[in-house]
Design a protein around this motif. Structure first.
Motif, PDB file in Angstrom:
ATOM      1  N   MET A  28      84.225 -26.657 -54.997  1.00  0.00           N
ATOM      2  CA  MET A  28      84.254 -28.107 -54.250  1.00  0.00           C
ATOM      3  C   MET A  28      83.432 -27.972 -52.845  1.00  0.00           C
ATOM      4  N   SER A  29      83.880 -26.978 -52.263  1.00  0.00           N
ATOM      5  CA  SER A  29      83.361 -26.774 -50.791  1.00  0.00           C
ATOM      6  C   SER A  29      81.648 -26.361 -50.977  1.00  0.00           C
TER       7      SER A  29
ATOM      8  N   ASP B 131      97.838 -30.265 -40.655  1.00  0.00           N
ATOM      9  CA  ASP B 131      97.134 -29.227 -41.510  1.00  0.00           C
ATOM     10  C   ASP B 131      95.681 -29.256 -42.131  1.00  0.00           C
ATOM     11  N   LEU B 132      95.411 -30.824 -42.125  1.00  0.00           N
ATOM     12  CA  LEU B 132      94.042 -31.262 -42.338  1.00  0.00           C
ATOM     13  C   LEU B 132      93.090 -31.047 -41.346  1.00  0.00           C
ATOM     14  N   GLN B 133      93.564 -31.349 -40.147  1.00  0.00           N
ATOM     15  CA  GLN B 133      92.879 -31.085 -38.728  1.00  0.00           C
ATOM     16  C   GLN B 133      92.727 -29.481 -38.536  1.00  0.00           C
ATOM     17  N   ALA B 134      93.659 -28.705 -38.846  1.00  0.00           N
ATOM     18  CA  ALA B 134      93.391 -27.272 -38.672  1.00  0.00           C
ATOM     19  C   ALA B 134      92.361 -26.940 -39.685  1.00  0.00           C
ATOM     20  N   ALA B 135      92.485 -27.350 -41.089  1.00  0.00           N
ATOM     21  CA  ALA B 135      91.535 -26.879 -41.938  1.00  0.00           C
ATOM     22  C   ALA B 135      90.092 -27.239 -41.455  1.00  0.00           C
ATOM     23  N   TYR B 136      89.834 -28.464 -40.975  1.00  0.00           N
ATOM     24  CA  TYR B 136      88.515 -29.084 -40.624  1.00  0.00           C
ATOM     25  C   TYR B 136      88.210 -27.883 -39.394  1.00  0.00           C
ATOM     26  N   ASN B 137      89.130 -27.779 -38.620  1.00  0.00           N
ATOM     27  CA  ASN B 137      88.805 -26.944 -37.042  1.00  0.00           C
ATOM     28  C   ASN B 137      88.379 -25.721 -37.496  1.00  0.00           C
TER      29      ASN B 137
ATOM     30  N   GLN C 144      78.324 -23.171 -43.434  1.00  0.00           N
ATOM     31  CA  GLN C 144      78.085 -22.581 -44.576  1.00  0.00           C
ATOM     32  C   GLN C 144      79.338 -22.698 -45.534  1.00  0.00           C
ATOM     33  N   PRO C 145      79.073 -22.796 -47.025  1.00  0.00           N
ATOM     34  CA  PRO C 145      80.425 -23.197 -47.823  1.00  0.00           C
ATOM     35  C   PRO C 145      81.379 -22.519 -47.859  1.00  0.00           C
ATOM     36  N   TYR C 146      81.512 -21.340 -47.308  1.00  0.00           N
ATOM     37  CA  TYR C 146      82.682 -20.622 -47.140  1.00  0.00           C
ATOM     38  C   TYR C 146      83.540 -20.873 -45.905  1.00  0.00           C
TER      39      TYR C 146
ATOM     40  N   PHE D  96      89.056 -28.073 -48.884  1.00  0.00           N
ATOM     41  CA  PHE D  96      89.461 -28.214 -50.238  1.00  0.00           C
ATOM     42  C   PHE D  96      90.722 -27.147 -50.242  1.00  0.00           C
ATOM     43  N   ASP D  97      90.674 -26.195 -49.590  1.00  0.00           N
ATOM     44  CA  ASP D  97      91.800 -25.250 -49.664  1.00  0.00           C
ATOM     45  C   ASP D  97      93.013 -26.162 -49.140  1.00  0.00           C
ATOM     46  N   HIS D  98      93.066 -26.730 -48.208  1.00  0.00           N
ATOM     47  CA  HIS D  98      94.120 -27.646 -47.782  1.00  0.00           C
ATOM     48  C   HIS D  98      94.434 -28.743 -48.871  1.00  0.00           C
TER      49      HIS D  98
END
Length: 190
Positions: free
Chosen positions: A172-173, A65-71, A86-88, A93-95
């Motif tokens: 945080m983002s 899930d971390l990899q998916a969030a980064y990607n 961009q921040p959004y 941090f959602d992960h």
């Protein structure tokens, strides 16, 4: 995966992480897990040989899930590069918020102290992919740069967890975005 299996595994995940709040890893038993999950023992053994198998599955699930969030930005926009971030677009941090109990245990070292390094290595591998696409000074070792960046990102996660998620994931983002932007401006001015 069948919906019932997902529901059962989710119950095991949540039970295991809840038990870590009051017990260390060695104290947790399969009996306690199945009791907390309200699932019978034979169902546990249908999916796992021992509690460590459950822990490993939780870890792999969270890292995936971390990899998916980064990607995520790369999946949404094929022309995306780290330079037009961009921040959004920052979803890490959602992960972390989604898996906050897990990260609380990681930060407090209830889940293997070495696991923090494993998270940093996953982040480093992801950042290294971006570093190879961008212009970095030829004298700068990309592995050292990405190790620094991965630990900095993990440091912001640690800050957030230790402050009990008092800021939103959007905040945080934006902070991470500003840190990266400031760092880039400092590097560009040299």
């Amino acid at each position: 995966m069948d919906r019932r299996i997902r529901k059962t595994k989710k119950a095991f995940y949540e039970a295991f992480l809840k038990l870590l709040e009051t017990q260390n890893l060695q104290q947790i038993t399969v009996t306690a897990i199945v009791k907390e999950a309200d699932v019978n023992r034979s169902t546990f053994y249908k999916h796992y040989t021992e509690k460590e198998d459950l822990l490993n599955e939780i870890i792999e699930s969270v890292l995936g899930d971390l990899q998916a969030a980064y990607n995520d930005p790369y999946q949404r926009d094929t022309s995306f590069t780290a330079q037009n971030l961009q921040p959004y677009m920052i979803k890490i941090f959602d992960h972390v918020y989604k898996h906050q109990l897990f990260y609380r245990h990681v930060i407090s070292s209830k889940i293997s102290p070495n696991f923090q390094n494993r998270i940093c290595h996953v982040i480093q591998d992801l950042v290294l992919r971006d570093a190879t696409k961008s212009a970095i000074p030829k004298d700068l070792n990309p592995s050292i740069l990405t190790s620094y960046q991965a630990h900095a990102i993990f440091g912001t996660i640690v800050y957030w967890v230790e402050n009990n998620f008092s800021e939103t994931s959007d905040y945080m983002s934006k902070q991470l975005f500003l840190i990266l932007k400031t760092q880039h401006q400092l590097d560009s001015s040299k």
